[in-house]
Write a protein that holds these residues in place. Sequence first.
Motif, PDB file in Angstrom:
ATOM      1  N   GLU A 195       0.831  -1.207   0.000  1.00  0.00           N
ATOM      2  CA  GLU A 195       0.000   0.000   0.000  1.00  0.00           C
ATOM      3  C   GLU A 195       0.864   1.255   0.000  1.00  0.00           C
ATOM      4  OE1 GLU A 195      -4.028  -1.442   2.404  1.00  0.00           O
ATOM      5  OE2 GLU A 195      -2.456  -0.334   3.444  1.00  0.00           O
ATOM      6  N   ALA A 196       1.901   1.241   0.831  1.00  0.00           N
ATOM      7  CA  ALA A 196       2.787   2.403   0.916  1.00  0.00           C
ATOM      8  C   ALA A 196       3.465   2.676  -0.422  1.00  0.00           C
ATOM      9  CB  ALA A 196       3.831   2.191   2.011  1.00  0.00           C
ATOM     10  N   MET A 197       3.947   1.612  -1.076  1.00  0.00           N
ATOM     11  CA  MET A 197       4.560   1.795  -2.393  1.00  0.00           C
ATOM     12  C   MET A 197       3.541   2.309  -3.403  1.00  0.00           C
ATOM     13  SD  MET A 197       7.298  -1.348  -2.850  1.00  0.00           S
ATOM     14  CE  MET A 197       6.119  -2.684  -2.600  1.00  0.00           C
ATOM     15  N   ALA A 198       2.296   1.813  -3.305  1.00  0.00           N
ATOM     16  CA  ALA A 198       1.241   2.256  -4.219  1.00  0.00           C
ATOM     17  C   ALA A 198       0.994   3.755  -4.088  1.00  0.00           C
ATOM     18  CB  ALA A 198      -0.050   1.488  -3.947  1.00  0.00           C
ATOM     19  N   ALA A 199       1.214   4.297  -2.883  1.00  0.00           N
ATOM     20  CA  ALA A 199       1.052   5.732  -2.646  1.00  0.00           C
ATOM     21  C   ALA A 199       2.322   6.514  -2.951  1.00  0.00           C
ATOM     22  CB  ALA A 199       0.629   5.979  -1.196  1.00  0.00           C
ATOM     23  N   GLY A 200       3.396   5.806  -3.323  1.00  0.00           N
ATOM     24  CA  GLY A 200       4.636   6.471  -3.690  1.00  0.00           C
ATOM     25  C   GLY A 200       5.691   6.520  -2.618  1.00  0.00           C
ATOM     26  N   ALA A 201       5.427   5.925  -1.450  1.00  0.00           N
ATOM     27  CA  ALA A 201       6.379   6.009  -0.336  1.00  0.00           C
ATOM     28  C   ALA A 201       7.512   5.003  -0.482  1.00  0.00           C
ATOM     29  CB  ALA A 201       5.655   5.765   0.988  1.00  0.00           C
ATOM     30  N   PRO A 202       8.750   5.391  -0.130  1.00  0.00           N
ATOM     31  CA  PRO A 202       9.825   4.407  -0.034  1.00  0.00           C
ATOM     32  C   PRO A 202       9.604   3.533   1.195  1.00  0.00           C
ATOM     33  CG  PRO A 202      10.604   6.543   0.717  1.00  0.00           C
ATOM     34  CD  PRO A 202       9.204   6.747   0.206  1.00  0.00           C
ATOM     35  N   VAL A 203      10.036   2.277   1.132  1.00  0.00           N
ATOM     36  CA  VAL A 203       9.755   1.324   2.208  1.00  0.00           C
ATOM     37  C   VAL A 203      11.049   0.704   2.715  1.00  0.00           C
ATOM     38  CG1 VAL A 203       8.603  -0.840   2.808  1.00  0.00           C
ATOM     39  CG2 VAL A 203       7.460   0.800   1.298  1.00  0.00           C
ATOM     40  N   LEU A 204      11.213   0.718   4.025  1.00  0.00           N
ATOM     41  CA  LEU A 204      12.272  -0.029   4.696  1.00  0.00           C
ATOM     42  C   LEU A 204      11.588  -1.168   5.420  1.00  0.00           C
ATOM     43  CD1 LEU A 204      15.233  -0.381   5.553  1.00  0.00           C
ATOM     44  CD2 LEU A 204      14.741   1.104   7.519  1.00  0.00           C
ATOM     45  N   ALA A 205      11.842  -2.413   4.980  1.00  0.00           N
ATOM     46  CA  ALA A 205      11.092  -3.553   5.492  1.00  0.00           C
ATOM     47  C   ALA A 205      12.013  -4.669   5.957  1.00  0.00           C
ATOM     48  CB  ALA A 205      10.136  -4.081   4.422  1.00  0.00           C
ATOM     49  N   THR A 222      12.633   0.115  -4.918  1.00  0.00           N
ATOM     50  CA  THR A 222      11.436   0.624  -4.234  1.00  0.00           C
ATOM     51  C   THR A 222      11.675   0.858  -2.747  1.00  0.00           C
ATOM     52  OG1 THR A 222      10.512  -1.553  -3.644  1.00  0.00           O
ATOM     53  CG2 THR A 222      10.019  -0.693  -5.841  1.00  0.00           C
ATOM     54  N   GLY A 223      12.825   0.453  -2.259  1.00  0.00           N
ATOM     55  CA  GLY A 223      13.117   0.597  -0.843  1.00  0.00           C
ATOM     56  C   GLY A 223      14.357  -0.185  -0.463  1.00  0.00           C
ATOM     57  N   ALA A 224      14.358  -0.711   0.768  1.00  0.00           N
ATOM     58  CA  ALA A 224      15.490  -1.487   1.265  1.00  0.00           C
ATOM     59  C   ALA A 224      14.978  -2.535   2.234  1.00  0.00           C
ATOM     60  CB  ALA A 224      16.517  -0.580   1.951  1.00  0.00           C
ATOM     61  N   GLU A 246      18.486   5.405   4.528  1.00  0.00           N
ATOM     62  CA  GLU A 246      19.078   6.265   3.501  1.00  0.00           C
ATOM     63  C   GLU A 246      18.931   5.644   2.120  1.00  0.00           C
ATOM     64  OE1 GLU A 246      23.381   8.383   2.425  1.00  0.00           O
ATOM     65  OE2 GLU A 246      23.113   7.296   4.321  1.00  0.00           O
ATOM     66  N   ALA A 247      19.177   4.316   2.025  1.00  0.00           N
ATOM     67  CA  ALA A 247      19.071   3.631   0.733  1.00  0.00           C
ATOM     68  C   ALA A 247      17.635   3.637   0.225  1.00  0.00           C
ATOM     69  CB  ALA A 247      19.586   2.204   0.859  1.00  0.00           C
ATOM     70  N   ALA A 248      16.679   3.414   1.121  1.00  0.00           N
ATOM     71  CA  ALA A 248      15.272   3.385   0.716  1.00  0.00           C
ATOM     72  C   ALA A 248      14.824   4.744   0.208  1.00  0.00           C
ATOM     73  CB  ALA A 248      14.398   2.936   1.888  1.00  0.00           C
ATOM     74  N   MET A 249      15.202   5.799   0.915  1.00  0.00           N
ATOM     75  CA  MET A 249      14.766   7.141   0.528  1.00  0.00           C
ATOM     76  C   MET A 249      15.431   7.629  -0.751  1.00  0.00           C
ATOM     77  SD  MET A 249      14.203   9.147   4.181  1.00  0.00           S
ATOM     78  CE  MET A 249      15.813   8.736   4.876  1.00  0.00           C
ATOM     79  N   ALA A 250      16.478   6.947  -1.185  1.00  0.00           N
ATOM     80  CA  ALA A 250      17.160   7.321  -2.432  1.00  0.00           C
ATOM     81  C   ALA A 250      16.485   6.719  -3.660  1.00  0.00           C
ATOM     82  CB  ALA A 250      18.624   6.886  -2.377  1.00  0.00           C
ATOM     83  N   THR A 251      15.506   5.846  -3.471  1.00  0.00           N
ATOM     84  CA  THR A 251      14.834   5.221  -4.611  1.00  0.00           C
ATOM     85  C   THR A 251      13.875   6.202  -5.284  1.00  0.00           C
ATOM     86  OG1 THR A 251      13.100   4.304  -3.174  1.00  0.00           O
ATOM     87  CG2 THR A 251      15.035   2.925  -3.608  1.00  0.00           C
ATOM     88  N   ALA A 267       9.226   4.111  -9.736  1.00  0.00           N
ATOM     89  CA  ALA A 267       9.500   2.680  -9.615  1.00  0.00           C
ATOM     90  C   ALA A 267       8.629   2.056  -8.533  1.00  0.00           C
ATOM     91  CB  ALA A 267      10.980   2.452  -9.302  1.00  0.00           C
ATOM     92  N   ARG A 268       8.398   2.793  -7.446  1.00  0.00           N
ATOM     93  CA  ARG A 268       7.536   2.274  -6.377  1.00  0.00           C
ATOM     94  C   ARG A 268       6.104   2.119  -6.860  1.00  0.00           C
ATOM     95  NH1 ARG A 268       9.277   7.359  -3.240  1.00  0.00           N
ATOM     96  NH2 ARG A 268      11.530   7.130  -3.342  1.00  0.00           N
TER      97      ARG A 268
END
Length: 375
Positions: A300-310, A325-327, A342-347, A351-352
């Motif tokens: 859902e977060a990626m669908a809204a455009g958010a980077p994801v750290l999972a 799409t994240g890290a 940092e890596a996730a927010m650089a995507t 792409a997300r």
Amino acid sequence: MSVAGGPGRGVLVHEWIAQAGGSENVFEAMNDIYPDADLVCLWNDSTGRFNEEQLKQTWLSRTPLRRSKALALPFMPATWRRLAYEDYEWALISSHLFAHHARFVGQPAGFRRYVYVHTPARYIWSPELDGRGNSLAARTVAAALKPIDRRRAQEPASYAANSAFVRTRIQDAWGVEAQVIFPPVEVEAIQGVEDWRTRLTEAEQEQLDGLPDGFVLGASRFIPYKRLDVVIRTAEAAGRPVVLAGKGPELENLQAVAREASVPVQFVHAPSGPMLWALYQRTSLYVFPAVEDFGIMPVEAMAAGAPVLAQSVGGTAESVVPGETGALVPFRSRAEMAEGAEAAMATVREARLNRARDFSRRRFEERITGWVGAA
């Protein structure tokens, strides 16, 4: 059956129906695919979500046991073996405990069973993933139930798992093979509104506007295995404020952690769907430390455009693409949390958005109809 070329008269089976939940969302999507099928569950706690004329509940629904899953559990396996048969040709079963035991009295030879598995019961087969399975009583019950559960799972049926992570656990627990069909995520709905803030109430808009810039978001039920305290630790490592959205029994514990945190922590209690999606759009990073069977909220977060750290273990490792799409990290140290953030927010946002579309409701419908209609 309303699906063109469909497989005859069918019935949809689910454990129990809660007012909200991931497995209930899957069952609802199945009902949308097969709106003419009857529905069977142990008991129904939802209001107006399903057609009451088609919904059949077991005897447990008429007892106080429906208010305690733990007390009802010993009665469930036998209950699933005595369902009323009504000229069905197939059953599509949504299982996360014992629904895959389902058998209709008098069902004919050639009756087809399709079992969609959210997970083999975690507190029976994977207590390391669910604290409910660690008590002496739970381990004793699990020892008695494992042989029955495995034997029932080996009865003739076609199996699908909601992730490769669950498929492996199905093989280990039950000794059966399963294909992977990812659950439906409301990607189309989330991406259908450019700015979810415009769909909020005035009070929600005010609350959203009052949140700090660049916040890290943790959103889920407030229960221990979701590990929302780790979201706070990650935000500290990244040097960013944090917002926790949800509700549940862990609220007081999380508030205690928040008071000691080195970064500001704010809570959004029981957000509506539009508010949650607005939070996804607004956050600088969505953090999801839980080991999940699939994990709908990161998608859902990626669908809204958010980077994801999972979490690097479990179903999230199948949806979040590191570097795109994240890290993914195991959340063991402050350093890896900071590096992962940092890596996730650089995507890249585009792409997300594109990755999330791989898990849309339309994709789920295509896979389910192909599976059930293939026989």
